[in-house]
Design an enzyme around this catalytic site. Structure first.
Site, short mmCIF file in Angstrom:
data_model
loop_
_atom_site.label_atom_id
_atom_site.label_comp_id
_atom_site.label_asym_id
_atom_site.label_seq_id
_atom_site.Cartn_x
_atom_site.Cartn_y
_atom_site.Cartn_z
N GLU A 1 0.69 -0.96 -0.13
CA GLU A 1 -0.03 -0.20 -0.41
C GLU A 1 0.81 1.14 -0.34
O GLU A 1 2.04 0.70 1.15
CB GLU A 1 -1.10 -0.63 1.06
CG GLU A 1 -2.14 0.72 1.42
CD GLU A 1 -2.36 2.06 2.08
OE1 GLU A 1 -2.22 0.99 3.29
OE2 GLU A 1 -1.39 3.16 2.24
N CYS B 1 -2.73 8.07 5.11
CA CYS B 1 -2.29 7.25 3.72
C CYS B 1 -3.69 8.34 2.76
O CYS B 1 -4.01 8.40 1.56
CB CYS B 1 -2.59 6.30 3.48
SG CYS B 1 -3.06 4.94 4.70
#
Ligand code: NAP
Length: 537
Positions: free
Chosen positions: A269, A306
């Protein structure tokens, strides 16, 4: 549970404190900009092999563990981490500069996540059982007896991120889902929070010992990513990788994994700017909470999330101008907070400078700098769609509280943007659902954005991720290396499993999950129908 009273600590390789031969590391207190806490010895490349070998040996027993025992292990790890909570939070606060409340929430999420996966193991959906009994009379050919279930891939190497020292670290989602799947974990500690990692690593190790599991089920290794980390990913005994962090780091690991003699999957990720589209009805009239909500989402955790909003599309015209003015006002009251590491702060400052220097980009407003050295002022810049679509650098993530407002003049421009953007973790639409024109636009944009993002939000803010069955924290590249997966929520267990089918196996050779008697009371797909397990079945 021991506290960090020693002056030096080591990797916990299969539960054994193992002194590294490649020097030491120490945490930096970002608020004081000085080194803090004990030293941690770093493993050399050759030493990583022991962790891989122990994990491979442990896999043989751990993969076959009774679901009750595997669930009990995950629950015991959660209990032990919770019991050490005070020390974990105090250590993480010093090592990361993150505030107590944020870390308390993250600790709760981490232990709840382990307990959630304990339930998943007991419930057993992840076995994915499908049974097609033999049809001996089928024409033109008889059907064989087919019984499918999933198997764990094998030992997994996990790399955690700096920005979630608990929930995406030693006992975070990647570790929890891999262990739940039946895969031993070798965790490469993040050098920004080594003490936090040690306490959590000790807790998991204690749970391994308490349950009488082989030590190699879990190892915590300190070392440099570029040597020990790479060495582990290249090791033939490792069968998958979990990673959260920078795009460069994720790409480097993907490259190593893909060029092994036996390539393995990397679930990385990496990078997302999380675009938010404000449709005209969202900014029409007086909407005082909209600008405030945006600034809160932008500045939370110093933008080191994020899912932080990095791109905001605002209509041209007076309503859009009013919204931007309101953003400027709210932003001016926001102060910078200490960032995780001096390095991350320096990248963020450079990223902002690069953005500010791009022709056609102007500053909208900024808050004030925080009191510490590494607490830059949150800031917002502006440009228009024409500049945006012709300047690829404007789509790059700046990790921190920096957002680019892009003013648009037509729905067609939004469609052009939604078609052109890279893969994202999230995409957000704001509109008044009573406005039929905007609802139509939103419908068109959703069809484009669902191809680009893992989570689509309407009238919300992307920061804050719920952990459960239905969440997706993923998205097409570069948000992740594999858009078919999620790194948060119960579905994430699927990353570490593969299907296998037993054809015409007599009952004595069938694994428990696929036997007609259904001894684990699993819900299974049998002959095309879901057979829901009854209590006590
Ligand atoms: P990172 O630098 O990618 O590091 C994450 C982990 O991967 C660390 O343990 C690191 O080990 C290892 N690693 C990094 N590059 C590697 C390589 N080439 N080979 C092997 N291992 C490697 O991420 P971070 O420290 O969390 O944050 C740094 C930057 O990443 C931030 O400035 C931000 O831009 C970005 N970031 C993005 C997200 C997101 O979710 N989108 C989250 C966090 C960070 P070493 O430290 O030992 O090298």
């Amino acid at each position: 549970m021991s506290t960090l009273t020693e002056s030096v600590y080591h990797s916990l390789v299969a539960g054994v404190p193992t002194e590294g031969t490649a020097g030491t590391t120490q945490a930096t207190d970002p608020a004081k900009n000085q080194q803090t806490g004990p030293k941690f010895t770093l493993l050399g490349k050759g030493q990583a092999e022991v962790a891989a070998q122990s994990a491979a040996e442990a896999f043989l027993e751990y993969r076959k563990l009774d679901p009750q025992k595997r669930a009990a292990f995950l629950a015991a790890a959660a209990d032990k981490i919770q019991a050490a909570g005070e020390e974990i939070i105090a250590t993480a606060m010093t090592e990361t500069g993150l505030p107590q409340m944020r870390l308390q929430g993250e600790l709760a999420r981490t232990v709840n996540q382990l307990r959630l996966f304990a339930k998943v193991v007991l419930q057993g959906d992840h076995h994915g059982v499908r049974i097609e009994p033999a049809l001996s009379d089928r024409k033109p050919l008889p059907r064989p007896d087919l019984r499918q279930r999933t198997l764990p891939l094998g030992p997994v190497v996990v790399f955690g991120a700096s920005n979630f020292p608990l929930a995406f670290s030693v006992a975070g989602g990647d570790t929890a889902s891999a262990l739940a799947a039946g895969c031993p974990v070798v965790f490469k500690a993040h050098n920004a929070h080594p003490g936090t990692s040690q306490i959590v690593g000790q807790a998991i190790t204690e749970a391994v010992i308490e349950l009488g599991l082989p030590g190699g089920v879990f190892s915590l290794v300190y070392g440099r990513g570029t040597d020990v980390g790479q060495k582990l990913v290249a090791d033939p005994r490792i069968k998958a990788v979990g990673f959260t962090g920078s795009r460069g780091g994720g790409l480097a690991l993907m490259q190593t994994a893909a060029t092994r003699p036996e390539p393995i999957p990397v679930y990385a990720e990496m990078s997302s700017v999380n675009p938010i589209f404000l449709l005209p009805s969202a900014v029409a009239g007086d909407n005082p909470v909209l600008a405030e909500g945006f600034v809160t989402s932008l500045t939370g955790s110093a933008g080191q999330l994020c899912t932080a909003p990095g791109l905001l599309f605002v209509p041209e015209g007076t309503s859009g101008d009013s919204f931007v003015n309101a953003v400027r006002t709210h932003l001016s009251a926001a102060a910078g907070v200490t960032m995780l590491t001096p390095g991350i702060c320096s990248s963020r400052v450079k990223g902002e400078q690069k953005l500010a220097d791009i022709p056609g980009v102007t500053e909208v407003g900024r808050g004030s700098e925080g009191k510490t050295e590494h607490a830059p002022a949150p800031s917002v810049y502006s440009t228009d769609v024409k500049v945006f679509v012709t300047t690829p650098e404007l789509s790059e993530e700046i990790f921190g509280s920096v957002c680019l407002v892009v003013r648009y003049s037509s729905v067609e421009e939004l469609e052009e943007v939604a078609t052109a953007i890279e893969g994202q973790l999230t995409a957000t639409l704001h509109l008044d659902p009573r406005d039929s024109k905007d609802t139509q636009t939103a419908s068109t944009l959703l069809e484009l954005l669902e191809l680009k993002a893992g989570r689509l939000l309407i009238n919300g803010w992307p920061t804050g991720v719920d952990v459960g069955d239905a969440v997706v924290h993923g998205g097409p590249f570069p948000a992740t290396s594999d858009g078919r997966s999620t790194s948060v929520g119960t579905l994430s267990i699927g990353r570490f499993l593969r299907p296998v089918v037993y054809q015409n196996a007599p009952e004595a050779l069938q694994p428990a999950a696929v036997q007609d008697a259904n001894p684990w009371s699993l819900t299974r797909r049998v002959d095309g129908q879901y057979a829901v397990a009854q209590k006590g079945e």
